[in-house]
Design a protein around this motif. Structure first.
Motif, PDB file in Angstrom:
ATOM      1  N   ARG A 268      11.094  16.441   8.218  1.00  0.00           N
ATOM      2  CA  ARG A 268      10.948  15.432   9.387  1.00  0.00           C
ATOM      3  C   ARG A 268       9.869  14.467   9.190  1.00  0.00           C
ATOM      4  NH1 ARG A 268      10.712  18.689  12.562  1.00  0.00           N
ATOM      5  NH2 ARG A 268      13.186  19.252  12.521  1.00  0.00           N
ATOM      6  N   LEU A 269      10.080  13.174   9.294  1.00  0.00           N
ATOM      7  CA  LEU A 269       9.156  12.110   9.402  1.00  0.00           C
ATOM      8  C   LEU A 269       9.002  11.680  10.688  1.00  0.00           C
ATOM      9  CD1 LEU A 269      10.967  10.018   6.502  1.00  0.00           C
ATOM     10  CD2 LEU A 269       9.164  11.802   6.066  1.00  0.00           C
ATOM     11  N   VAL A 270       7.691  11.640  11.035  1.00  0.00           N
ATOM     12  CA  VAL A 270       6.959  11.150  12.281  1.00  0.00           C
ATOM     13  C   VAL A 270       6.040   9.926  12.037  1.00  0.00           C
ATOM     14  CG1 VAL A 270       5.846  11.957  14.307  1.00  0.00           C
ATOM     15  CG2 VAL A 270       6.905  13.611  12.911  1.00  0.00           C
ATOM     16  N   ALA A 271       6.046   8.977  13.065  1.00  0.00           N
ATOM     17  CA  ALA A 271       5.214   7.773  12.800  1.00  0.00           C
ATOM     18  C   ALA A 271       4.745   7.498  14.437  1.00  0.00           C
ATOM     19  CB  ALA A 271       6.263   6.835  12.326  1.00  0.00           C
TER      20      ALA A 271
ATOM     21  N   MET B  21       0.729  -1.051   0.162  1.00  0.00           N
ATOM     22  CA  MET B  21       0.098   0.055   0.103  1.00  0.00           C
ATOM     23  C   MET B  21       0.933   1.284  -0.130  1.00  0.00           C
ATOM     24  SD  MET B  21      -2.824  -1.293   2.897  1.00  0.00           S
ATOM     25  CE  MET B  21      -4.077  -0.005   2.549  1.00  0.00           C
ATOM     26  N   ARG B  22       0.427   2.326  -0.768  1.00  0.00           N
ATOM     27  CA  ARG B  22       1.079   3.222  -0.812  1.00  0.00           C
ATOM     28  C   ARG B  22       0.375   4.682  -0.932  1.00  0.00           C
ATOM     29  NH1 ARG B  22       6.422   4.795  -4.825  1.00  0.00           N
ATOM     30  NH2 ARG B  22       7.093   6.634  -3.787  1.00  0.00           N
ATOM     31  N   GLU B  23       0.523   5.825  -0.409  1.00  0.00           N
ATOM     32  CA  GLU B  23      -0.203   6.936  -0.726  1.00  0.00           C
ATOM     33  C   GLU B  23       0.793   8.009  -0.834  1.00  0.00           C
ATOM     34  OE1 GLU B  23      -4.018   7.146   2.001  1.00  0.00           O
ATOM     35  OE2 GLU B  23      -2.074   7.416   3.223  1.00  0.00           O
ATOM     36  N   LEU B  24       1.979   8.102  -0.481  1.00  0.00           N
ATOM     37  CA  LEU B  24       3.037   9.283  -0.524  1.00  0.00           C
ATOM     38  C   LEU B  24       3.807   9.136  -1.671  1.00  0.00           C
ATOM     39  CD1 LEU B  24       3.590   9.877   3.047  1.00  0.00           C
ATOM     40  CD2 LEU B  24       1.742  10.884   1.696  1.00  0.00           C
ATOM     41  N   ASP B  25       4.071  10.182  -2.656  1.00  0.00           N
ATOM     42  CA  ASP B  25       5.104   9.964  -3.456  1.00  0.00           C
ATOM     43  C   ASP B  25       6.532  10.427  -2.915  1.00  0.00           C
ATOM     44  OD1 ASP B  25       5.044  12.561  -3.598  1.00  0.00           O
ATOM     45  OD2 ASP B  25       4.351  13.019  -5.655  1.00  0.00           O
ATOM     46  N   ALA B  26       7.640   9.820  -3.895  1.00  0.00           N
ATOM     47  CA  ALA B  26       8.808  10.441  -3.246  1.00  0.00           C
ATOM     48  C   ALA B  26       9.174  11.868  -3.149  1.00  0.00           C
ATOM     49  CB  ALA B  26       9.773   9.671  -4.551  1.00  0.00           C
ATOM     50  N   ALA B  27       8.410  12.795  -3.906  1.00  0.00           N
ATOM     51  CA  ALA B  27       8.574  14.029  -3.931  1.00  0.00           C
ATOM     52  C   ALA B  27       8.242  14.594  -2.454  1.00  0.00           C
ATOM     53  CB  ALA B  27       7.761  15.011  -4.925  1.00  0.00           C
ATOM     54  N   THR B  28       6.931  14.100  -2.141  1.00  0.00           N
ATOM     55  CA  THR B  28       6.478  14.353  -0.681  1.00  0.00           C
ATOM     56  C   THR B  28       7.514  13.812   0.516  1.00  0.00           C
ATOM     57  OG1 THR B  28       4.147  14.075  -1.449  1.00  0.00           O
ATOM     58  CG2 THR B  28       4.546  13.761   1.045  1.00  0.00           C
ATOM     59  N   VAL B  29       8.079  12.755   0.465  1.00  0.00           N
ATOM     60  CA  VAL B  29       8.833  12.220   1.301  1.00  0.00           C
ATOM     61  C   VAL B  29      10.152  12.970   1.522  1.00  0.00           C
ATOM     62  CG1 VAL B  29      10.066  10.142   2.077  1.00  0.00           C
ATOM     63  CG2 VAL B  29       7.639   9.826   1.560  1.00  0.00           C
ATOM     64  N   SER B  30      10.607  13.393   0.128  1.00  0.00           N
ATOM     65  CA  SER B  30      12.096  14.244   0.021  1.00  0.00           C
ATOM     66  C   SER B  30      11.878  15.575   0.726  1.00  0.00           C
ATOM     67  CB  SER B  30      12.627  13.911  -1.311  1.00  0.00           C
ATOM     68  OG  SER B  30      11.725  14.810  -2.237  1.00  0.00           O
ATOM     69  N   ARG B  31      10.647  16.138   0.340  1.00  0.00           N
ATOM     70  CA  ARG B  31      10.595  17.494   0.833  1.00  0.00           C
ATOM     71  C   ARG B  31      10.368  17.598   2.377  1.00  0.00           C
ATOM     72  NH1 ARG B  31       6.289  20.831  -2.464  1.00  0.00           N
ATOM     73  NH2 ARG B  31       7.454  22.440  -1.363  1.00  0.00           N
ATOM     74  N   ALA B  32      10.018  16.279   3.023  1.00  0.00           N
ATOM     75  CA  ALA B  32       9.776  16.565   4.520  1.00  0.00           C
ATOM     76  C   ALA B  32      10.865  16.881   5.158  1.00  0.00           C
ATOM     77  CB  ALA B  32       9.143  15.410   4.855  1.00  0.00           C
TER      78      ALA B  32
ATOM     79  N   VAL C  48       5.821  15.143   7.776  1.00  0.00           N
ATOM     80  CA  VAL C  48       4.873  13.973   7.557  1.00  0.00           C
ATOM     81  C   VAL C  48       4.640  13.444   8.620  1.00  0.00           C
ATOM     82  CG1 VAL C  48       4.761  11.773   6.078  1.00  0.00           C
ATOM     83  CG2 VAL C  48       5.415  14.056   4.901  1.00  0.00           C
ATOM     84  N   VAL C  49       3.333  12.924   9.045  1.00  0.00           N
ATOM     85  CA  VAL C  49       2.949  12.151  10.121  1.00  0.00           C
ATOM     86  C   VAL C  49       2.256  10.885   9.362  1.00  0.00           C
ATOM     87  CG1 VAL C  49       1.506  11.698  12.132  1.00  0.00           C
ATOM     88  CG2 VAL C  49       2.660  14.084  11.824  1.00  0.00           C
TER      89      VAL C  49
END
Length: 322
Positions: free
Chosen positions: A246-249, A233-244, A290-291
């Motif tokens: 901080r990644l929060v989980a 499953m996937r909702e986010l593209d590479a651009a979203t992740v690379s622009r973040a 990104v959370v």
């Protein structure tokens, strides 16, 4: 045993009351003050309508140290239910006395699951969205969880406006439902239109491909992704992740295994509990954050036991002898 129907749960559930309970659950989880065994999941329905499974069954037990009760959620995910007019995710939650092991309650769990997941977005917006007033929300997905995320953000922070996109006509119904609840919502014709200039972007889908273009995000956007929970499953593209910045989980080790983050390990994520502890958070208004959430049985246990204890205090539900 006290049995609570969905109507009983609805009569007891209040998002402003539930939000601090879910925040407490995250704090306890982050401090290691919980029991949260592995959650087995398995295909079900194989052989009923062919050789492929019809859904997934999950067992999710948890206990928060110091609480009077623990809980075990039995959940199901059946994507074909949309065609049957039934929810994709359904659940029941067994509540047990932590002192004696006596079965104490059985709760309709689907509404609880939806509400506690919505609270993740609400709390994320409260702590991580820019400013401190109502926010502009862009929602990709128009199902039940899209509604709960928006409701919880409204309860936690306030919603100035919401734009809803889904490839199906369900976006119109979702926006209408939100308007009926007093939220200024409109359906839009593209994912780009939904997320552009939003303060908070929510993705609540079962997609296997990215659902919005990351280059459409404005500086300072908070993205809350709650749909993906498997590697497929996937909702986010590479651009979203690379622009973040901080990644929060909510559960870093499990979020790292989803399709949204194929190149990231658990160490790449800040635990959401650290944000609530005040040891991590937004460092500038321009940061994109990104959370990502896969859900935790600790949240189900906390929400279910709080509602169960309120039901006992207010004499809601039906007593059944086992």
């Amino acid at each position: 045993m006290r049995v609570l129907s969905d109507d009983d749960v609805a009569s007891l559930l209040d998002l402003p009351d539930l939000l601090p309970e879910i925040e407490r659950a995250f704090l306890k989880q982050g401090r290691g003050e919980v029991e949260r065994p592995e959650r087995p999941h398995f295909p079900v329905g194989t052989g009923l309508e062919g050789d492929e499974p019809l859904g997934t069954g999950l067992t999710m037990p948890a206990y928060v140290h110091g609480d009077e009760h623990y809980a075990t959620k039995l959940a199901s995910v059946h994507e074909g239910n949309a065609d049957r007019g039934r929810p994709t995710v359904q659940a029941q939650i067994a509540v047990t006395d932590a002192r004696t092991g006596v079965p104490a309650g059985l709760l309709a769990g689907t509404r609880i699951t939806n509400a506690r997941t919505g609270c993740i977005g609400g709390l994320a917006a409260k702590h991580l969205a820019v400013g401190d007033g109502p926010v502009r929300v862009g929602v990709v997905g128009a199902g039940t969880q899209a509604r709960w995320q928006t409701r919880a953000i409204a309860a936690a922070r306030g919603v100035e406006s919401a734009r809803v996109y889904s490839p199906s006509d369900s976006r119109e119904a979702c926006a209408a439902d939100l308007r009926a609840e007093g939220i200024d919502a409109e359906a839009v014709d593209s994912a780009r239109a939904a997320v552009s200039d939003a303060d908070v972007v929510v993705t609540a889908t079962t997609a296997t491909e990215p659902v919005f273009p990351g280059d459409a995000l404005a500086p300072g956007t908070l993205v809350v992704a709650v749909g993906a929970y498997t590697a497929e499953m996937r909702e986010l593209d590479a651009a979203t992740v690379s622009r973040a910045a901080r990644l929060v989980a909510d559960v870093p080790a499990e979020v790292a295994e989803t399709g949204d983050f194929p190149d990231h390990g658990a160490s790449a994520f800040t635990p959401l509990s650290a944000v609530f502890e005040g040891t991590a958070g937004r460092e500038s208004d321009a940061e994109i954050l990104v959370v990502a959430s896969v859900g935790s049985a600790v949240l189900d246990a906390t929400a279910a036991t709080a509602l169960f204890e309120r039901a006992i205090a207010e004499n809601v539900g039906t007593d059944v002898a086992l």
